[in-house]
Structures are given as structure tokens and as C-alpha cells.
Design an enzyme around this catalytic site. Structure first.
Site, PDB file in Angstrom:
ATOM      1  CE  LYS A   1      -1.789   1.347 -11.255  1.00 24.71           C
ATOM      2  NZ  LYS A   1      -1.819   0.014 -11.863  1.00 24.71           N
ATOM      3  N   GLY A   2      -0.662   3.168  -4.773  1.00 21.07           N
ATOM      4  CA  GLY A   2      -0.688   2.663  -3.408  1.00 21.07           C
ATOM      5  C   GLY A   2      -1.377   3.555  -2.385  1.00 21.07           C
TER       6      GLY A   2
ATOM      7  CD  GLU B   1       4.714   7.184  -1.420  1.00 18.99           C
ATOM      8  OE1 GLU B   1       3.816   6.320  -1.402  1.00 18.99           O
ATOM      9  OE2 GLU B   1       5.646   7.164  -2.214  1.00 18.99           O
ATOM     10  CG  ASP B   2       2.086   3.234  -0.802  1.00 18.40           C
ATOM     11  OD1 ASP B   2       3.104   3.950  -0.777  1.00 18.40           O
ATOM     12  OD2 ASP B   2       1.873   2.413  -1.713  1.00 18.40           O
TER      13      ASP B   2
ATOM     14  CG  ASP C   1      11.114  -1.169   1.101  1.00 20.63           C
ATOM     15  OD1 ASP C   1      11.923  -1.311   2.041  1.00 20.63           O
ATOM     16  OD2 ASP C   1      10.909  -2.050   0.261  1.00 20.63           O
TER      17      ASP C   1
ATOM     18  CE  LYS D   1       8.130  -2.983   3.576  1.00 18.19           C
ATOM     19  NZ  LYS D   1       8.490  -3.880   2.461  1.00 18.19           N
TER      20      LYS D   1
ATOM     21  CG  PHE E   1       6.283  -7.486  -0.350  1.00 15.56           C
ATOM     22  CD1 PHE E   1       6.962  -6.447  -0.955  1.00 15.56           C
ATOM     23  CD2 PHE E   1       5.042  -7.861  -0.841  1.00 15.56           C
ATOM     24  CE1 PHE E   1       6.408  -5.775  -2.040  1.00 15.56           C
ATOM     25  CE2 PHE E   1       4.491  -7.198  -1.930  1.00 15.56           C
ATOM     26  CZ  PHE E   1       5.176  -6.159  -2.531  1.00 15.56           C
ATOM     27  CB  VAL E   2       2.912  -5.321   4.128  1.00 15.72           C
ATOM     28  CG1 VAL E   2       3.640  -5.802   5.364  1.00 15.72           C
ATOM     29  CG2 VAL E   2       3.376  -3.915   3.754  1.00 15.72           C
TER      30      VAL E   2
HETATM   31  P1  IMP Z   1      10.835   2.668  -1.901  1.00 12.67           P
HETATM   32  O1  IMP Z   1      11.304   3.485  -3.066  1.00 12.67           O
HETATM   33  O2  IMP Z   1      11.692   1.453  -1.724  1.00 12.67           O
HETATM   34  O3  IMP Z   1      10.718   3.471  -0.638  1.00 12.67           O
HETATM   35  O4  IMP Z   1       9.393   2.070  -2.244  1.00 12.67           O
HETATM   36  C1  IMP Z   1       8.546   2.739  -3.106  1.00 12.67           C
HETATM   37  C2  IMP Z   1       7.226   2.087  -3.364  1.00 12.67           C
HETATM   38  O5  IMP Z   1       7.336   0.689  -3.434  1.00 12.67           O
HETATM   39  C3  IMP Z   1       6.174   2.317  -2.301  1.00 12.67           C
HETATM   40  O6  IMP Z   1       5.552   3.569  -2.423  1.00 12.67           O
HETATM   41  C4  IMP Z   1       5.226   1.177  -2.611  1.00 12.67           C
HETATM   42  O7  IMP Z   1       4.345   1.525  -3.651  1.00 12.67           O
HETATM   43  C5  IMP Z   1       6.169   0.082  -3.012  1.00 12.67           C
HETATM   44  N1  IMP Z   1       6.439  -0.809  -1.864  1.00 12.67           N
HETATM   45  C6  IMP Z   1       7.471  -0.751  -0.985  1.00 12.67           C
HETATM   46  N2  IMP Z   1       7.386  -1.716  -0.052  1.00 12.67           N
HETATM   47  C7  IMP Z   1       6.241  -2.401  -0.344  1.00 12.67           C
HETATM   48  C8  IMP Z   1       5.563  -3.502   0.296  1.00 12.67           C
HETATM   49  O8  IMP Z   1       5.975  -4.082   1.312  1.00 12.67           O
HETATM   50  N3  IMP Z   1       4.412  -3.899  -0.295  1.00 12.67           N
HETATM   51  C9  IMP Z   1       3.882  -3.315  -1.418  1.00 12.67           C
HETATM   52  N4  IMP Z   1       4.479  -2.272  -2.023  1.00 12.67           N
HETATM   53  C10 IMP Z   1       5.644  -1.818  -1.498  1.00 12.67           C
HETATM   54 MG    MG Z   2       3.769   4.231  -3.319  1.00 13.37          MG
END
Ligand code: IMP
Ligand code: MG
Length: 184
Positions: A47-48, A103-104, A107, A135, A156-157
Site C-alpha cells: 500500500k506504501g 515504490e515508496d 530498505d 536507505k 524508520f520513517v
Molecule cells: P525492503 O524489502 O527491506 O527493501 O522493504 C520493503 C518494504 O518495507 C517497503 O516497500 C516498505 O513498504 C517497507 N519499509 C521499509 N522501510 C520502511 C520505513 O522506514 N518505514 C515504513 N515502511 C518501510
Molecule cells: Mg512498499
């Protein structure tokens, strides 16, 4: 919803509405130029990415189509589980399409790297990525992200689509969460 509506839940505002809007307008110009004369399918990751998708799409001059996918890699905490599940798949056939994943935030990059290879396996003409935030850990995963809004520190944001435990998505800016909210 604004800062005054969430009490002392926020630590710092990292990116204001204005900064987000200006950056999206710049990215949209590049996307318009890069895809000139091509049919573009924007794939938003629920949903981000709802806010980024809505604002980016409105800045574009090209006529695009939009589709949505929901994947899950996070529980209710703040750490990536590394496990990606499809909660909702695309409605569109990707054969021969130019696809831009919207993508939002990136991370660990685990979600994205999984998503890119999943969509590439469906026979598209191209798959690229636009992410509002990135990040530092994302550098560890080998995913080429063509459009990045902002590089942010490893915190974390929330806001602008991003949640903590499904809350704060409707803040119009990006902020760090006060430690007391997540028990820090
Ligand atoms: P990743 O697989 O670690 O790159 O993160 C995947 C998903 O985790 C992102 O698309 C976000 O929906 C969520 N996410 C990662 N970091 C944050 C954050 O700082 N705040 C809120 N959601 C996050
Ligand atoms: Mg996401």
C-alpha cells in the site's frame, strides 16, 4: 492529517510536502522524456506507493496505464522479514509492455529485487524502477533503480504512504517516528 494531529509521535520531519512535490515533478519530466513515444505501464506496489503513484502520475504529461500489486515483506514491526508473498497480483498481461515499478521506499532491497525478477519473467519489453526513498542498506542488493527521489538515513520513517502498524500513511510529509511509539 498533519503534525498537530499525531501528538508527539514524530521525531523529525525529513521531507516536507513541498520537497516531495518538487522532486516528483523532476522525476516525472525525466520519465516523460525517457518513455516518449512508448506505452508505459506504471505498477504501484500497495500500500506504501499509493501517494507516490497518485502524485507522480499527475505530474506526467504522457498518458500511462496503472496497475497494482500487493506484496508483503514486513509484519507489524520495523524489520524486513526477507519473505515476500504476493497478496494481490497484477490484472495486466506484461507481454511486450514497458513497465515502471513505482515504490515508496527501498530498505533492504529484498522486496524490490524479488519483484523485478518476478516481473521480468513475464515477458515485458522493459522493467525499470522508480522509488521515492532509498536507505543505505539498499546498496547491498544489486538492483538498478533508475529513478530515486531521495536518499535517506537508516531510520524508520512514516508518512506519505509509509506506515507503522498501518498508521501515519496519510501524513503529507515524511517523518521519523519518536522511539516511544515503537517501544524504543
Ligand atoms: P525492503 O524489502 O527491506 O527493501 O522493504 C520493503 C518494504 O518495507 C517497503 O516497500 C516498505 O513498504 C517497507 N519499509 C521499509 N522501510 C520502511 C520505513 O522506514 N518505514 C515504513 N515502511 C518501510
Ligand atoms: Mg512498499
Amino acid at each position: 492529517m498533519d503534525q498537530s494531529d499525531v501528538g508527539d509521535d514524530l521525531a523529525n520531519i525529513l521531507l516536507t510536502e513541498e520537497q516531495l512535490r518538487e522532486r516528483l515533478s523532476e522525476l516525472a519530466s525525466r520519465i516523460d522524456a525517457d518513455y516518449a513515444g512508448k506505452d508505459l505501464l506504471l505498477v504501484g506496489v500497495l500500500k506504501g506507493a499509493i501517494m507516490v503513484m497518485a502524485d507522480l502520475a499527475r505530474h506526467l504529461h504522457s498518458s500511462v496505464t496503472m496497475d497494482w500489486m500487493a506484496v508483503s515483506s514486513y509484519g507489524s514491526g520495523t524489520k524486513s522479514s526477507g519473505v515476500v508473498r504476493i497478496l494481490k497480483d497484477l490484472d495486466s498481461d506484461l507481454t511486450g509492455r514497458h513497465v515502471l515499478i513505482v515504490e515508496d521506499i527501498i530498505d533492504s532491497g529484498l522486496t524490490l529485487s524479488w519483484l523485478v525478477s518476478n516481473l521480468r519473467s513475464r515477458g515485458p519489453a522493459s522493467v525499470e524502477v522508480a522509488a521515492m526513498l532509498r536507505k543505505p542498506d539498499a546498496a547491498k542488493v544489486d538492483v538498478d533503480v533508475r529513478y530515486v527521489g531521495f536518499e535517506i538515513p537508516n531510520e524508520f520513517v512514516v508518512g506519505y504512504g509509509l506506515d507503522y502498524d498501518e498508521k501515519y500513511r496519510n501524513l503529507p510529509f515524511v517523518a521519523t517516528l519518536a522511539p516511544h511509539v515503537y517501544g524504543g
